[in-house]
Enzyme design. Sequence first.
Site, PDB file in Angstrom:
ATOM      1  N   LYS A   1      -1.388   2.228  -5.649  1.00 15.76           N
ATOM      2  CA  LYS A   1      -0.490   1.754  -6.699  1.00 15.76           C
ATOM      3  C   LYS A   1      -1.295   1.200  -7.868  1.00 15.76           C
ATOM      4  O   LYS A   1      -2.334   0.582  -7.685  1.00 15.76           O
ATOM      5  CB  LYS A   1       0.443   0.672  -6.146  1.00 15.76           C
ATOM      6  CG  LYS A   1       1.520   1.207  -5.219  1.00 15.76           C
ATOM      7  CD  LYS A   1       2.486   0.103  -4.833  1.00 15.76           C
ATOM      8  CE  LYS A   1       3.639   0.646  -3.997  1.00 15.76           C
ATOM      9  NZ  LYS A   1       4.601  -0.406  -3.634  1.00 15.76           N
TER      10      LYS A   1
ATOM     11  N   ARG B   1       2.969   4.174   8.420  1.00 16.35           N
ATOM     12  CA  ARG B   1       2.073   3.189   7.777  1.00 16.35           C
ATOM     13  C   ARG B   1       2.252   1.827   8.453  1.00 16.35           C
ATOM     14  O   ARG B   1       1.277   1.140   8.762  1.00 16.35           O
ATOM     15  CB  ARG B   1       2.386   3.105   6.290  1.00 16.35           C
ATOM     16  CG  ARG B   1       1.657   1.999   5.504  1.00 16.35           C
ATOM     17  CD  ARG B   1       1.945   2.197   4.031  1.00 16.35           C
ATOM     18  NE  ARG B   1       1.703   1.024   3.210  1.00 16.35           N
ATOM     19  CZ  ARG B   1       0.520   0.681   2.696  1.00 16.35           C
ATOM     20  NH1 ARG B   1      -0.545   1.423   2.952  1.00 16.35           N
ATOM     21  NH2 ARG B   1       0.393  -0.392   1.942  1.00 16.35           N
TER      22      ARG B   1
END
Length: 335
Positions: A196, A270
Amino acid sequence: MNSAILKKCPQLLRDFLFYMETIRGRSPKTVEAYYTDLHTFFCFMKAYKHDLSKYDNLNEIDISDIGQEFIRSITLSDVYEYLNYTMSERENNAKTRARKVSSLRSFFKYLTTKANILEDNPIQELEIPALKKSLPKYLTLEQSLELLSHVDSSSPKRDFCMVTLFLNCGIRLSELVGLNLSSIHLKEKKMTVLGKGNKERLLYLNDACIHSIEEYLKERSQISGIKEKNALFLSSRGTRITTRRVQQIIQRSLEQAGLAGQGFSAHKLRHTAATLLYQQGGVDIRVLQEMLGHVNLGTTEIYTHTSSQQLKDAAESSPLKNVKPPKNKKTVKQD
């Protein structure tokens, strides 16, 4: 940025969106979320300041003429009215309202500290709604092994490699899709991931990851007419695999492993990697934070939750677990 979106934006909002995308490195999806939240806010503000009852469809209000004078007229009380509207009329939950507040805080901070349009931030004291903290959903070790043994067979080496990287490295779906051949350094047993905010981080690869990548590269070399030569994971057409396709592969694999309908997804893999690394791998929380690419430690701390097995083990560890009441002792009468 989407040109259709820009046409609907007042100049101040357009400048903010460009700033978040080009300077702050926010993803197109995040920038679009900023637009959605702020567009709704400005539509409400325009209607609120000019009699809300006149408008049947709030989102059809033209906000392109909103300028600095209008922005300066907005107060904290106005924002509270807007949040009350999102809760009562739109039935937004706390998580959605928190996102809207976050968008507003970012926008007004930009107007105050970067664009110098406001001397003081009118929503400086605006707090993000409290969110109910829920435990992340994840696969157990046994379920993870079951999934790996039932990976979809449309491209066996590729699909097994993707699941292996999810479960061992805890990377995001977008990060996996964005991997390039140049991201992988097999001799050094590491790979670089673009996360990100276009932040690059280094991840080390264990033997399972190395082996699965090597096997997949053999399969990849047999694909003819590759269009995106640097993309690591390819579709059957030789283009970079899409996030939607990866989601489909994971869902089909979950079905074949008998794990469908339990709320698992690519993103939950994840969660699985992070939870297993912390609970069974003994990985330090700060190491886990860096590995997952979290800016704040608080985000990582959701993986420090205790499992039911840990609670059971704790009960069994009590030094008083074998104590029994004494025999042949008269019961004491209590008043």
